[in-house]
Motif scaffolding. Structure first.
Motif, mmCIF file in Angstrom:
data_model
loop_
_atom_site.group_PDB
_atom_site.id
_atom_site.type_symbol
_atom_site.label_atom_id
_atom_site.label_comp_id
_atom_site.label_asym_id
_atom_site.label_seq_id
_atom_site.Cartn_x
_atom_site.Cartn_y
_atom_site.Cartn_z
ATOM 1 N N GLU A 79 0.834 -1.207 0.000
ATOM 2 C CA GLU A 79 0.000 0.000 0.000
ATOM 3 C C GLU A 79 0.868 1.257 0.000
ATOM 4 O O GLU A 79 0.586 2.217 -0.730
ATOM 5 C CB GLU A 79 -0.924 0.002 1.211
ATOM 6 C CG GLU A 79 -1.990 -1.076 1.182
ATOM 7 C CD GLU A 79 -2.903 -0.976 2.369
ATOM 8 O OE1 GLU A 79 -4.000 -0.382 2.247
ATOM 9 O OE2 GLU A 79 -2.528 -1.489 3.445
ATOM 10 N N ILE A 80 1.915 1.257 0.810
ATOM 11 C CA ILE A 80 2.801 2.415 0.872
ATOM 12 C C ILE A 80 3.492 2.623 -0.474
ATOM 13 O O ILE A 80 3.626 3.756 -0.953
ATOM 14 C CB ILE A 80 3.834 2.235 2.000
ATOM 15 C CG1 ILE A 80 3.128 2.266 3.360
ATOM 16 C CG2 ILE A 80 4.909 3.316 1.936
ATOM 17 C CD1 ILE A 80 4.005 1.880 4.522
ATOM 18 N N ALA A 81 3.887 1.522 -1.110
ATOM 19 C CA ALA A 81 4.527 1.618 -2.433
ATOM 20 C C ALA A 81 3.549 2.196 -3.455
ATOM 21 O O ALA A 81 3.940 3.011 -4.304
ATOM 22 C CB ALA A 81 5.007 0.242 -2.872
ATOM 23 N N ALA B 2 3.881 5.736 -5.557
ATOM 24 C CA ALA B 2 3.777 5.767 -7.019
ATOM 25 C C ALA B 2 2.736 6.782 -7.473
ATOM 26 O O ALA B 2 2.934 7.491 -8.471
ATOM 27 C CB ALA B 2 3.425 4.379 -7.541
ATOM 28 N N LEU B 3 1.617 6.867 -6.744
ATOM 29 C CA LEU B 3 0.565 7.827 -7.095
ATOM 30 C C LEU B 3 1.059 9.260 -6.927
ATOM 31 O O LEU B 3 0.813 10.119 -7.793
ATOM 32 C CB LEU B 3 -0.672 7.585 -6.224
ATOM 33 C CG LEU B 3 -1.846 8.548 -6.432
ATOM 34 C CD1 LEU B 3 -2.364 8.476 -7.870
ATOM 35 C CD2 LEU B 3 -2.976 8.240 -5.442
ATOM 36 N N GLY C 224 0.973 16.912 -6.081
ATOM 37 C CA GLY C 224 1.931 15.934 -5.600
ATOM 38 C C GLY C 224 2.117 16.030 -4.113
ATOM 39 O O GLY C 224 1.257 16.542 -3.393
ATOM 40 N N GLY C 225 3.244 15.538 -3.638
ATOM 41 C CA GLY C 225 3.501 15.548 -2.209
ATOM 42 C C GLY C 225 4.506 14.484 -1.841
ATOM 43 O O GLY C 225 5.273 14.009 -2.675
ATOM 44 N N GLU C 226 4.456 14.073 -0.577
ATOM 45 C CA GLU C 226 5.384 13.062 -0.107
ATOM 46 C C GLU C 226 4.770 12.275 1.042
ATOM 47 O O GLU C 226 3.847 12.741 1.715
ATOM 48 C CB GLU C 226 6.698 13.696 0.352
ATOM 49 C CG GLU C 226 6.535 14.699 1.499
ATOM 50 C CD GLU C 226 7.864 15.300 1.924
ATOM 51 O OE1 GLU C 226 8.896 14.903 1.357
ATOM 52 O OE2 GLU C 226 7.863 16.146 2.832
ATOM 53 N N ILE C 227 5.294 11.063 1.237
ATOM 54 C CA ILE C 227 4.851 10.217 2.333
ATOM 55 C C ILE C 227 6.078 9.741 3.082
ATOM 56 O O ILE C 227 7.087 9.373 2.467
ATOM 57 C CB ILE C 227 4.000 9.035 1.810
ATOM 58 C CG1 ILE C 227 3.512 8.168 2.976
ATOM 59 C CG2 ILE C 227 4.756 8.208 0.802
ATOM 60 C CD1 ILE C 227 2.540 7.085 2.547
ATOM 61 N N LYS C 228 6.019 9.773 4.405
ATOM 62 C CA LYS C 228 7.142 9.333 5.233
ATOM 63 C C LYS C 228 6.658 8.245 6.189
ATOM 64 O O LYS C 228 5.560 8.343 6.747
ATOM 65 C CB LYS C 228 7.731 10.502 6.022
ATOM 66 C CG LYS C 228 8.393 11.566 5.168
ATOM 67 C CD LYS C 228 8.991 12.665 6.029
ATOM 68 C CE LYS C 228 9.674 13.730 5.179
ATOM 69 N NZ LYS C 228 10.224 14.827 6.014
ATOM 70 N N CYS C 229 7.483 7.230 6.379
ATOM 71 C CA CYS C 229 7.164 6.141 7.296
ATOM 72 C C CYS C 229 7.920 6.355 8.607
ATOM 73 O O CYS C 229 9.153 6.450 8.608
ATOM 74 C CB CYS C 229 7.552 4.800 6.678
ATOM 75 S SG CYS C 229 6.647 4.404 5.171
ATOM 76 N N LEU C 230 7.190 6.437 9.702
ATOM 77 C CA LEU C 230 7.783 6.608 11.027
ATOM 78 C C LEU C 230 7.655 5.264 11.744
ATOM 79 O O LEU C 230 6.684 5.008 12.452
ATOM 80 C CB LEU C 230 7.061 7.727 11.788
ATOM 81 C CG LEU C 230 6.881 9.040 10.998
ATOM 82 C CD1 LEU C 230 6.047 10.032 11.794
ATOM 83 C CD2 LEU C 230 8.239 9.642 10.633
ATOM 84 N N GLU D 74 -6.205 12.483 -4.301
ATOM 85 C CA GLU D 74 -6.939 12.887 -5.498
ATOM 86 C C GLU D 74 -7.865 14.064 -5.215
ATOM 87 O O GLU D 74 -8.042 14.941 -6.061
ATOM 88 C CB GLU D 74 -7.704 11.696 -6.052
ATOM 89 C CG GLU D 74 -6.766 10.612 -6.590
ATOM 90 C CD GLU D 74 -7.503 9.452 -7.216
ATOM 91 O OE1 GLU D 74 -8.714 9.303 -6.939
ATOM 92 O OE2 GLU D 74 -6.862 8.681 -7.965
ATOM 93 N N ALA D 75 -8.458 14.112 -4.023
ATOM 94 C CA ALA D 75 -9.333 15.233 -3.673
ATOM 95 C C ALA D 75 -8.536 16.529 -3.571
ATOM 96 O O ALA D 75 -8.945 17.568 -4.104
ATOM 97 C CB ALA D 75 -10.057 14.940 -2.359
ATOM 98 N N VAL D 76 -7.401 16.478 -2.890
ATOM 99 C CA VAL D 76 -6.589 17.683 -2.709
ATOM 100 C C VAL D 76 -6.073 18.200 -4.054
ATOM 101 O O VAL D 76 -6.075 19.408 -4.318
ATOM 102 C CB VAL D 76 -5.406 17.392 -1.760
ATOM 103 C CG1 VAL D 76 -4.425 18.557 -1.736
ATOM 104 C CG2 VAL D 76 -5.920 17.119 -0.348
#
Length: 360
Positions: free
Chosen positions: A115-117, A121-122, A133-139, A227-229
């Motif tokens: 899911e994180i991958a 990718a999205l 766009g944006g970014e995701i970080k795993c804590l 997608e909403a943002v």
């Protein structure tokens, strides 16, 4: 007693005490098979074979799991064999088993690897297209995921906790921050939480809850938010045709009675409040009420599963027009009342014009 016999004896004696929630399935010269169950989602079977020239060659490791991603298992297998290579010439089995157990404990988000991958990718796709766009970080230490999404000059930040019981328990939003107007922010948060809940909880009114299957909730919730943002800042008012949101977020109208206040209706489209009021209060007044004049159906419509009926002339498969009756939970306007108000308004205008003519 050679090295292999020594390791087999040692594993039989102490591995279940050293590695919590582990169970020996087989411990032979031909195969060592250990099940490790840390949580309902973090379960793994470790299969180890001794090469002909052991311990001068590293162990052969195979990992299996019904709950952990195959790609992650492949990567972890490679890491485990690399760890075994570091101590060639010495006993490796217990060392490798400890490494695998520690890796799963120190990386609790491994249960959401795929899911994180997909989310990464999205976000990359949105960045590449220039639509946002944006970014995701795993804590990993706190089993949290930090998400930041941009759409034009608008942003949305949130943190999500992935529980140990995931996916039987849904992902939980712990905090959020955004410069979207409160109307849209409430919708984004509420819909994301509801989507996550539906993945893990059976519907209360279902005829047969035994058919319900738990699904991972992280990807559906975060994909919806992204997608909403990305889309909201580009949406136009179906009445006036201008952008609903100002280019500068500091210019957002916060007074909920102002004409430029942004309102969202059940069909999913957003309007300027003044435009919406003018549209619903101006003839013609169809028997079933005014329908949304937007050129396309909205991908985030609320009409599914509700009592909002589509007009008889509008087919559900028609994507060229919206055609869903204008409705909102904060206010409503039936046909008779709208027509009466319009007649009263027109009569009032005529009276004012007559008075003006008389005074002239």
């Amino acid at each position: 007693m050679d090295v292999i016999d020594y390791e087999i004896e040692e594993i039989n004696k102490i591995v279940e005490q050293i590695i919590c929630n582990s169970k020996i399935v087989a411990c032979l010269r031909s195969l060592i098979r250990i099940n490790i169950k840390q949580t309902l989602s973090r379960q793994i079977t470790v299969c180890i074979r001794f090469p002909s020239n052991y311990p001068n060659e590293h162990l052969l490791v195979e990992l299996k799991s019904l709950t952990i991603s195959g790609k992650l298992l492949d990567g972890l297998t490679t890491l485990a064999e690399q760890k075994a290579s570091e101590i060639q010439g010495k006993p490796q089995t217990l060392y490798v088993l400890k490494f695998i157990d520690n890796y799963l404990r120190e990386n609790p988000l491994c249960i959401a690897y795929d899911e994180i991958a997909a989310i990464k990718a999205l976000l990359k796709q949105k960045n590449d297209l220039g639509t946002g766009g944006g970014e995701i970080k795993c804590l990993q230490k706190t089993s949290m995921i930090s998400l930041k999404v941009n759409g034009g000059n608008y942003y949305y930040k949130a943190k999500f906790h992935v529980p140990e019981e995931y996916p039987t328990k849904c992902v939980q939003m712990t905090e959020h921050k955004s410069n979207f107007p409160i109307t849209l922010l409430r919708f984004i948060n509420g819909q994301a939480k509801e989507m996550a809940r539906k993945c893990a909880e059976a519907p209360l009114r279902a005829c047969d809850n035994s058919k319900f299957e738990v699904k991972p909730s992280l990807l559906p919730s975060l994909k919806f938010i992204i997608e909403a943002v990305v889309d909201f800042h580009n949406e136009m008012c179906p009445v006036c045709g201008f952008m609903c949101l100002p280019n500068d977020p500091s210019d957002i109208e916060v007074k909920d009675t102002a004409d430029k206040y942004v309102e969202r209706v059940f069909c999913g489209h957003i309007y300027h409040l003044g435009c919406l009021k003018t549209y619903v209060r101006t003839p013609p007044f169809p028997p079933n009420g005014k329908t949304c004049p937007a050129k396309k159906a909205h991908p985030r419509s609320d009409h599914k599963g509700s009592n909002i009926a589509l007009p008889k002339k509008t087919k559900k498969t028609d994507v060229d027009t919206c055609g869903i009756r204008i409705s909102h939970d904060r206010w409503g306007l039936n046909v008779k009342l709208a027509e009466a108000r319009w007649v009263h308004q027109e009569a009032r205008k005529r009276e004012l014009e007559e008075v003006k003519d008389f005074l002239q």
